[in-house]
Design an enzyme around this catalytic site. Structure first.
Site, mmCIF file in Angstrom:
data_model
loop_
_atom_site.group_PDB
_atom_site.id
_atom_site.type_symbol
_atom_site.label_atom_id
_atom_site.label_comp_id
_atom_site.label_asym_id
_atom_site.label_seq_id
_atom_site.Cartn_x
_atom_site.Cartn_y
_atom_site.Cartn_z
ATOM 1 N N GLU A 79 -6.811 12.136 -0.890
ATOM 2 C CA GLU A 79 -6.642 11.126 0.005
ATOM 3 C C GLU A 79 -7.138 11.279 1.567
ATOM 4 O OE1 GLU A 79 -6.094 8.191 -1.430
ATOM 5 O OE2 GLU A 79 -4.404 8.295 -2.668
ATOM 6 N N HIS A 100 4.881 7.172 -2.527
ATOM 7 C CA HIS A 100 5.312 6.085 -3.311
ATOM 8 C C HIS A 100 6.576 5.914 -3.624
ATOM 9 C CE1 HIS A 100 1.534 8.264 -4.852
ATOM 10 N NE2 HIS A 100 1.084 6.902 -4.079
ATOM 11 N N HIS A 163 -0.415 0.285 -4.884
ATOM 12 C CA HIS A 163 -0.448 1.957 -4.672
ATOM 13 C C HIS A 163 0.974 2.353 -3.942
ATOM 14 C CE1 HIS A 163 -3.389 5.153 -3.551
ATOM 15 N NE2 HIS A 163 -2.218 5.690 -3.486
#
Length: 434
Positions: A79, A100, A163
């Site tokens: 990422e 998350h 996400h």
């Protein structure tokens, strides 16, 4: 519990400590999430790709130099493109957290943005939250979509569609505190939704609340630290850290005080991370005045009045534990007539309207003549006791009971004890019931 002192720690130490804390608190998984820091040289330090988040060490952290050179034992997180894009878009952001956690993901996968106006504190720390449309993880397209949400705004938090979330900060402590606070905000909304309707505040209500926060108190400089006072400081620090570890307090919110001598007391400071708090941060309050060159909690006047009007109270905890706050923002009655132990320790817990902390301090203080715990709508919970450990115990009992009520809402109608059972408890436990 280690402190996060960003002024003295190398980026690899900061990243290693924060990702470890996030993992231990159940806000990321072994393979999920990534965090980064941009240093003063323009180099970006970031968590590695495909390395166990529960077993990271400082030597695993990767540095991507300003010229693109990669230094480290591993590849940088996949990422990395959106971290780089955000840093390029916002010079004021020097640390980024992507993860998350369950509460924030609940909003991500329902494609909603949490309303941080449920309390003034959540709004102050988190601000308004942006929303980035879906993009393939690790792609430049996703990086652009996220960066676009940071451009031209002062937002430092963005929900990523299907996400997770990405948050920025001026440094790693700032980013972590925003992350932790926003997750609590989301979890509180989710739990409140199980109980009833979520009630948010208007911008005007929040502005009026902030306008009522007392100005700085008078100060004194002739401070002494006798052994009994130092012992109270130690106990307060231990309780605060314990509350953080147990999810009863977060780094950005929590006021704790303890009576010292007469109506003089010790209280926590304003704007110091509760995770990092130490004995020297604690502040003396004598005759309504506070230690010189320290920034005390703005709740000093309320604590002062509670001690003055209630000689049986020797400690106070104000916090925003998630399930008690779910009752606070839904306006749902916190009914402790559920199991005997809850009622014996807490008795009935009243709820008062938002703004009561400032609108009627005398009235608030008088409530603790008969009540140990009071909920303030869209604000916090106030817990009192004769000893600091007892006060913490009451907080634990209240939060555990509130959690049970939230869970019960998905099981069936609540069946509390009746008046006959309560009267029986009054007789059997009269020695500990006020």
């Amino acid at each position: 519990m280690k402190k996060l002192d960003v002024k003295l720690m190398h980026p690899v130490e900061q990243i290693n400590m924060v990702i470890g804390r996030i993992y231990e608190k159940g806000m990321t998984t072994t393979s999920g999430g990534n965090i980064s820091i941009r240093d003063k040289n323009g180099d970006i330090w970031i968590t590695p790709s495909a390395v166990d988040k529960g077993d990271l060490t400082p030597k695993d952290i990767v540095c991507v130099k300003k010229d693109g050179t990669i230094v480290g034992l591993h590849k940088p997180s996949s990422e990395f493109p959106f971290h780089k894009a955000i840093f390029e878009a916002r010079p004021d952001i020097n640390a980024i957290i992507h993860a998350h956690p369950p509460g924030l993901v609940a909003f991500s996968i329902t494609r909603q943005v949490p309303n941080t106006n449920i309390t003034p504190h959540f709004r102050s720390v988190c601000g308004k939250v942006g929303y980035a449309p879906y993009g393939c993880p690790g792609s430049k397209e996703l990086g652009k979509k996220i960066a676009d949400q940071f451009i031209g705004t002062d937002s430092k938090a963005v929900i990523m569609e299907n996400h997770g979330v990405v948050l920025g900060g001026s440094d790693m402590l700032d980013a972590y505190q925003r992350f932790e606070t926003l997750e609590l905000c989301c979890c509180t909304i989710v739990s409140a939704g199980k109980l009833g309707k979520v009630h948010a505040l208007t911008d005007e209500q929040i502005q009026q609340y902030r306008a009522q926060i007392p100005s700085k108190t008078s100060q004194f400089s002739d401070v002494g630290y006798p052994s009994d006072e130092l012992a109270i400081r130690r106990d307060m620090v231990n309780i605060i850290h314990r509350a953080c570890e147990q999810g009863l307090m977060i780094s950005t919110f929590g006021t704790v005080s303890a009576r010292w001598s007469g109506n003089d007391f010790l209280i926590t400071p304003h704007n110091v991370s509760r995770w990092n708090i130490s004995a020297d941060n604690i502040i003396q309050v004598k005759n309504g005045m506070t230690e010189d060159n320290k920034n005390p909690s703005y709740q000093v006047p309320l604590h002062q009045r509670i001690y003055e009007q209630n000689p049986h109270i020797n400690s106070i905890i104000m916090t925003q534990s998630p399930n008690l706050m779910a009752h606070s923002i839904s306006g749902t009655k916190f009914d402790v007539r559920t199991i005997p132990e809850s009622w014996i320790f807490l008795q009935d817990v009243p709820s008062v309207p938002f703004g009561s902390l400032f609108d009627d301090i005398d009235g608030m203080a008088n409530m603790f003549d008969k009540n140990r715990v009071v909920l303030i709508e869209n604000d916090c919970v106030v817990v009192t006791g004769d000893k600091l450990l007892n006060t913490f115990d009451y907080l634990e009992v209240a939060e555990f009971s509130a959690n049970s009520l939230v869970m019960a809402a998905s099981v069936g109608p609540l069946c509390p004890m009746g008046d006959a059972e309560i009267d029986e408890l009054r007789v059997a436990f009269s020695a500990i019931i006020r």
